[in-house]
Scaffold this active site. Structure first.
Site, PDB file in Angstrom:
ATOM      1  N   ASN A   1      29.756  43.672 -13.049  1.00 32.71           N
ATOM      2  CA  ASN A   1      28.362  43.976 -13.393  1.00 32.71           C
ATOM      3  C   ASN A   1      27.953  43.072 -14.555  1.00 32.71           C
ATOM      4  O   ASN A   1      28.646  43.006 -15.570  1.00 32.71           O
ATOM      5  CB  ASN A   1      28.272  45.465 -13.769  1.00 32.71           C
ATOM      6  CG  ASN A   1      26.861  45.897 -14.099  1.00 32.71           C
ATOM      7  OD1 ASN A   1      26.248  45.399 -15.030  1.00 32.71           O
ATOM      8  ND2 ASN A   1      26.352  46.858 -13.351  1.00 32.71           N
TER       9      ASN A   1
ATOM     10  N   LYS B   1      32.225  47.845 -16.331  1.00 36.49           N
ATOM     11  CA  LYS B   1      31.169  47.891 -17.356  1.00 36.49           C
ATOM     12  C   LYS B   1      30.510  46.514 -17.512  1.00 36.49           C
ATOM     13  O   LYS B   1      31.165  45.486 -17.429  1.00 36.49           O
ATOM     14  CB  LYS B   1      31.779  48.353 -18.683  1.00 36.49           C
ATOM     15  CG  LYS B   1      30.852  48.327 -19.898  1.00 36.49           C
ATOM     16  CD  LYS B   1      29.809  49.414 -19.856  1.00 36.49           C
ATOM     17  CE  LYS B   1      28.877  49.352 -21.075  1.00 36.49           C
ATOM     18  NZ  LYS B   1      27.636  50.136 -20.861  1.00 36.49           N
TER      19      LYS B   1
ATOM     20  N   ASN C   1      19.854  53.455 -11.995  1.00 35.76           N
ATOM     21  CA  ASN C   1      20.404  53.491 -13.349  1.00 35.76           C
ATOM     22  C   ASN C   1      19.881  54.777 -14.014  1.00 35.76           C
ATOM     23  O   ASN C   1      19.246  55.601 -13.360  1.00 35.76           O
ATOM     24  CB  ASN C   1      19.969  52.221 -14.109  1.00 35.76           C
ATOM     25  CG  ASN C   1      20.953  51.846 -15.219  1.00 35.76           C
ATOM     26  OD1 ASN C   1      21.453  52.729 -15.940  1.00 35.76           O
ATOM     27  ND2 ASN C   1      21.239  50.569 -15.363  1.00 35.76           N
TER      28      ASN C   1
ATOM     29  N   GLY D   1      23.730  58.511  -8.885  1.00 35.70           N
ATOM     30  CA  GLY D   1      22.954  59.508  -9.614  1.00 35.70           C
ATOM     31  C   GLY D   1      23.467  60.909  -9.350  1.00 35.70           C
ATOM     32  O   GLY D   1      23.112  61.529  -8.347  1.00 35.70           O
TER      33      GLY D   1
ATOM     34  N   CYS E   1      19.180  48.155 -17.854  1.00 32.38           N
ATOM     35  CA  CYS E   1      19.772  48.860 -18.997  1.00 32.38           C
ATOM     36  C   CYS E   1      18.663  49.411 -19.881  1.00 32.38           C
ATOM     37  O   CYS E   1      17.854  48.649 -20.411  1.00 32.38           O
ATOM     38  CB  CYS E   1      20.683  47.972 -19.819  1.00 32.38           C
ATOM     39  SG  CYS E   1      21.289  48.905 -21.262  1.00 32.38           S
TER      40      CYS E   1
ATOM     41  N   ILE F   1      24.637  53.541 -25.299  1.00 30.94           N
ATOM     42  CA  ILE F   1      25.862  52.799 -25.592  1.00 30.94           C
ATOM     43  C   ILE F   1      25.509  51.411 -26.128  1.00 30.94           C
ATOM     44  O   ILE F   1      26.098  50.943 -27.106  1.00 30.94           O
ATOM     45  CB  ILE F   1      26.744  52.683 -24.327  1.00 30.94           C
ATOM     46  CG1 ILE F   1      26.981  54.068 -23.692  1.00 30.94           C
ATOM     47  CG2 ILE F   1      28.059  51.994 -24.640  1.00 30.94           C
ATOM     48  CD1 ILE F   1      27.825  55.001 -24.488  1.00 30.94           C
TER      49      ILE F   1
ATOM     50  N   ASN G   1      23.184  58.864 -22.822  1.00 31.13           N
ATOM     51  CA  ASN G   1      23.909  57.805 -23.497  1.00 31.13           C
ATOM     52  C   ASN G   1      22.960  56.783 -24.085  1.00 31.13           C
ATOM     53  O   ASN G   1      21.874  56.540 -23.574  1.00 31.13           O
ATOM     54  CB  ASN G   1      24.890  57.124 -22.533  1.00 31.13           C
ATOM     55  CG  ASN G   1      24.240  56.008 -21.727  1.00 31.13           C
ATOM     56  OD1 ASN G   1      24.110  54.876 -22.210  1.00 31.13           O
ATOM     57  ND2 ASN G   1      23.801  56.327 -20.512  1.00 31.13           N
TER      58      ASN G   1
END
Ligand code: RRO
Length: 308
Positions: free
Chosen positions: A104, A50, A196, A247, A135, A76, A74
């Protein structure tokens, strides 16, 4: 030795040699330790943890997750203890995993990427850095993979701090992903990971409110697989570095779709939540599928999709 046993799954990402192409997607694999009860994590090609930032972050208001047909959403918001606490408390445990370790990182600004690259480059037991330039759930999080100049600068600044392989994780939330990838490679990226999550908004019409605490969120899971496959193909035709496909990948068949489209490696993400053994089962299913194409190595099948 049978044909299946003889299949060579190895690959290179920059200076990093991987015994197989199966990794875990950032944010879907806990701290990397939670899956040890399910299988021998060292058998994976690599593990991506993460995202870590320079400062500690609490993350976004709940609800942070909701299911949608064919996928997950999500918001987060990058909760993490910050680089200092991470290096002190989490990294020592990750060194025991046995699989190549990809950290990451995400910056609040471009300078942060360089700071994080420098900090992690100084640590033992890290095999590559994946730069989270995409992100969707924090202010400005997408900025690093929507403008080629910014994307290049992120890579140039991180590259100046480390010889570790750098993987640029890009966003699908752009009109054309190709110039962003070209810029990242020009800046020093050894590989591109795509994609992403796709931005969206789940709605509870009775409450007249979005379901996620921050309103918008990122879509992942099987429903985004065709989007990812298209982008992987476009990237394969555009840049000369390995593409890491992400994905909606759950099974060996999913992974094979990405390999023929042009991915050199893949990451299992959302599937980790509903089938903790997905990544290792996927790995076990690859040799027979590669052999069924008459190939003896992963390399022979990459990009072999015939486009109309
Ligand atoms: O933490 C998140 O909300 C998050 C991140 Br950093 C990311 O890169 N992708 C995503 O879907 N969620």
């Amino acid at each position: 030795m049978t044909a299946t046993q003889a299949v060579d799954l190895s690959l290179r990402i920059g200076s990093l040699e991987l015994q197989n192409p199966v990794g875990t997607a950032s944010g879907t694999y806990g701290k990397g330790l939670e899956f040890q009860p399910f299988y021998e994590v060292a058998r994976l090609g690599y593990v991506v943890v993460k995202t870590i930032t320079t400062e500690a972050r609490a993350g976004n208001p709940p609800p942070r997750l909701c299911e949608i047909p064919g996928g997950l959403m999500n918001s987060i918001g990058l909760p993490n203890p910050g680089v200092d606490a991470y290096i002190e408390t989490v990294l020592p445990k990750l060194r025991t995993l046995g699989a190549p370790l990809v950290i990451n990182i995400a910056g609040h600004d471009i300078a942060d990427f360089a700071i994080l690259a420098r900090r992690f480059a100084a640590e033992e037991g890290i095999d590559a850095l994946e730069l989270n330039m995409s992100c969707p759930n924090v202010s400005g999080g997408l900025d690093y993979s929507t403008d080629p100049k910014v994307a290049k600068e992120v890579l140039v600044r991180a590259r100046a701090e480390t010889d570790l392989p750098l993987i640029a994780k890009l966003s699908p939330n752009v009109t054309d992903i190709r110039p962003i990838a070209e810029a990242a490679v020009a800046g020093g990226a050894d590989a591109i990971s795509a994609i992403n999550t796709i931005v969206g908004m789940p709605v509870d019409w009775r409450k007249r409110r979005p379901i996620l605490g921050r309103g918008f969120g990122g879509i992942s899971g099987p429903c985004i697989k065709p989007v990812a496959l298209r982008m992987v193909r476009m990237l394969y035709e555009t840049v000369d570095v390995p593409i890491i496909g992400i994905g909606g990948i759950e099974t060996a068949d999913d992974a094979m779709e990405f390999f023929v489209a042009g991915a050199s490696a893949i990451q299992v993400g959302t599937a980790n939540y509903y089938r903790p053994t997905a990544a290792i089962e996927l790995l076990e299913g690859l040799p027979e599928r590669i052999a069924s194409l008459g190939a003896t190595s992963l390399q022979e099948v990459i990009g072999t999709l015939e486009m109309p």
